[in-house]
Write an enzyme that holds these catalytic residues in place. Structure first.
Site, PDB file in Angstrom:
ATOM      1  N   MET A 124      46.156 -27.018  32.590  1.00 66.24           N
ATOM      2  CA  MET A 124      46.332 -28.302  31.899  1.00 66.24           C
ATOM      3  C   MET A 124      47.240 -28.148  30.676  1.00 66.24           C
ATOM      4  O   MET A 124      46.996 -28.744  29.619  1.00 66.24           O
ATOM      5  CB  MET A 124      44.958 -28.878  31.485  1.00 66.24           C
ATOM      6  N   LYS A 132      39.651 -37.966  38.122  1.00 69.16           N
ATOM      7  CA  LYS A 132      39.974 -38.237  36.713  1.00 69.16           C
ATOM      8  C   LYS A 132      41.368 -37.710  36.483  1.00 69.16           C
ATOM      9  O   LYS A 132      41.640 -36.547  36.705  1.00 69.16           O
ATOM     10  CB  LYS A 132      39.048 -37.470  35.784  1.00 69.16           C
ATOM     11  N   ASP A 155      38.213 -35.633  44.273  1.00 72.42           N
ATOM     12  CA  ASP A 155      38.998 -35.911  43.067  1.00 72.42           C
ATOM     13  C   ASP A 155      40.498 -35.798  43.349  1.00 72.42           C
ATOM     14  O   ASP A 155      40.922 -35.488  44.462  1.00 72.42           O
ATOM     15  CB  ASP A 155      38.508 -35.086  41.862  1.00 72.42           C
TER      16      ASP A 155
HETATM   17  N1  SAH Z   1      38.919 -26.301  38.944  1.00 67.19           N
HETATM   18  C1  SAH Z   1      40.362 -26.167  39.046  1.00 67.19           C
HETATM   19  C2  SAH Z   1      41.056 -26.466  37.740  1.00 67.19           C
HETATM   20  C3  SAH Z   1      40.908 -27.890  37.271  1.00 67.19           C
HETATM   21  S1  SAH Z   1      41.774 -28.173  35.785  1.00 67.19           S
HETATM   22  C4  SAH Z   1      40.713 -24.768  39.551  1.00 67.19           C
HETATM   23  O1  SAH Z   1      39.830 -23.896  39.603  1.00 67.19           O
HETATM   24  O2  SAH Z   1      41.859 -24.553  39.904  1.00 67.19           O
HETATM   25  C5  SAH Z   1      43.277 -28.886  36.387  1.00 67.19           C
HETATM   26  C6  SAH Z   1      44.444 -27.967  36.135  1.00 67.19           C
HETATM   27  O3  SAH Z   1      44.466 -26.909  37.084  1.00 67.19           O
HETATM   28  C7  SAH Z   1      45.797 -28.637  36.288  1.00 67.19           C
HETATM   29  O4  SAH Z   1      46.156 -29.353  35.124  1.00 67.19           O
HETATM   30  C8  SAH Z   1      46.689 -27.432  36.499  1.00 67.19           C
HETATM   31  O5  SAH Z   1      46.946 -26.767  35.285  1.00 67.19           O
HETATM   32  C9  SAH Z   1      45.802 -26.534  37.347  1.00 67.19           C
HETATM   33  N2  SAH Z   1      46.056 -26.723  38.796  1.00 67.19           N
HETATM   34  C10 SAH Z   1      45.177 -27.101  39.719  1.00 67.19           C
HETATM   35  N3  SAH Z   1      45.741 -27.137  40.945  1.00 67.19           N
HETATM   36  C11 SAH Z   1      47.024 -26.762  40.773  1.00 67.19           C
HETATM   37  C12 SAH Z   1      48.129 -26.601  41.649  1.00 67.19           C
HETATM   38  N4  SAH Z   1      48.027 -26.829  42.960  1.00 67.19           N
HETATM   39  N5  SAH Z   1      49.313 -26.200  41.124  1.00 67.19           N
HETATM   40  C13 SAH Z   1      49.435 -25.948  39.801  1.00 67.19           C
HETATM   41  N6  SAH Z   1      48.417 -26.100  38.929  1.00 67.19           N
HETATM   42  C14 SAH Z   1      47.232 -26.485  39.397  1.00 67.19           C
END
Ligand code: SAH
Length: 266
Positions: free
Chosen positions: A181, A69, A47
């Site tokens: 998010m 997505k 993804d």
């Molecule tokens: N499963 C993922 C989260 C998915 S939801 C996890 O456990 O991290 C997607 C959200 O995660 C993004 O909108 C942001 O808020 C956060 N996110 C994921 N990777 C990130 C990164 N490298 N830096 C900042 N925010 C991040």
């Protein structure tokens, strides 16, 4: 548990789907198990939060397809993706479905696993470092700290319609909040927390592209949240951290990044 290629000489082809967490972006934060899954895959589906550096670790010989997505841009519908996973596993393939962070934290890993198990497909989840953990550490912010924050709540700011959260509880919980998010919902987050009585001087951090070469850390107070997001043109992926622990970054951020930035409206 060892990861092995399936013995395809046996009568029944038995593939398996691995729902793998890629962590927040730094390839050094991949687990050994995640790396072994990639090395043994017949097919990789990734993804948009799987960083370029991690994609560079995919074996050249293994077909890899983007199934990500983004907000209003879904490359494949979730139901079609689920069917694809089932179909490929039934063809005897080792399918690695790799996604950002941890598949079980706002990653729909539970839904995918339920579908696979219902279809009788062998499947396993490989946890990853979730963004809240990796990104705050990279910004020098401990999620908990004795005498300052005795807990931490992860909240998704994504909503199909309106954001329906227990704002009163969040405003008074008196420990670290991490919003995933949240960039497009920053106005609602700020307004609701203040309306429910959160102190306007409560520290916040916005961490954009955490654990990546272009990480930006922006700090301020809850009353400055939307202003900072607009002024600094914050883009997804970004996390919003709310709580006293943010103040510790000034002492604990040991990362030296060329474009490291700590800013405040003050
Ligand atoms: N499963 C993922 C989260 C998915 S939801 C996890 O456990 O991290 C997607 C959200 O995660 C993004 O909108 C942001 O808020 C956060 N996110 C994921 N990777 C990130 C990164 N490298 N830096 C900042 N925010 C991040």
């Amino acid at each position: 548990m060892p990861i092995q290629k399936n013995a395809k000489t046996t009568a029944a082809l038995t593939g398996k789907v691995w729902l793998v967490g890629a962590g927040p972006g730094d390839p050094d934060l991949l687990t050994l198990k995640a790396l072994r899954c990639l090395q043994n895959a017949d097919l990789i589906l990734f993804d948009n939060l799987v960083s370029e550096e991690i994609r560079a670790l995919f074996p050249n010989s293994v077909p890899a397809f983007y199934v990500g997505k983004q907000r209003s841009n879904h490359s494949i519908a979730q139901a079609d993706l689920n069917q694809l996973l089932v179909k490929k596993a039934r063809q005897g393939k080792n399918v690695v479905r790799i996604k950002g962070g941890d598949p079980f934290v706002f990653g729909r890993g539970g839904e995918e696993l339920l579908t696979l198990l219902k279809a009788g497909v062998d499947a396993e989840v490989v946890p990853g470092i979730t963004a809240a953990s990796g990104c705050t550490t990279a910004a020098g912010i401990p999620l908990t700290h004795r005498g300052m924050s005795q807990g931490c709540t992860f909240v998704t700011a994504h909503a199909e319609k309106t954001l329906d959260l227990n704002w009163s509880a969040l405003a008074h919980i008196d420990h670290t909040l991490v919003f995933y998010m949240g960039v497009n919902q920053a106005g609602v987050i700020q307004q609701q927390l203040l309306a429910e009585g959160m102190d306007a001087s409560t520290p916040i951090a916005i961490i954009e592209n955490g654990c990546r070469p272009n990480q930006r850390d922006i700090t301020g107070t809850i009353s400055e949240l939307t202003q900072l997001i607009t002024q600094q043109q914050v883009q997804s992926p970004a996390l919003i951290v709310v709580g006293e622990v943010v103040q510790l970054a000034a002492q604990l951020n040991t990362q030296i990044r060329v474009d490291h930035l700590v800013q405040s409206c003050a």
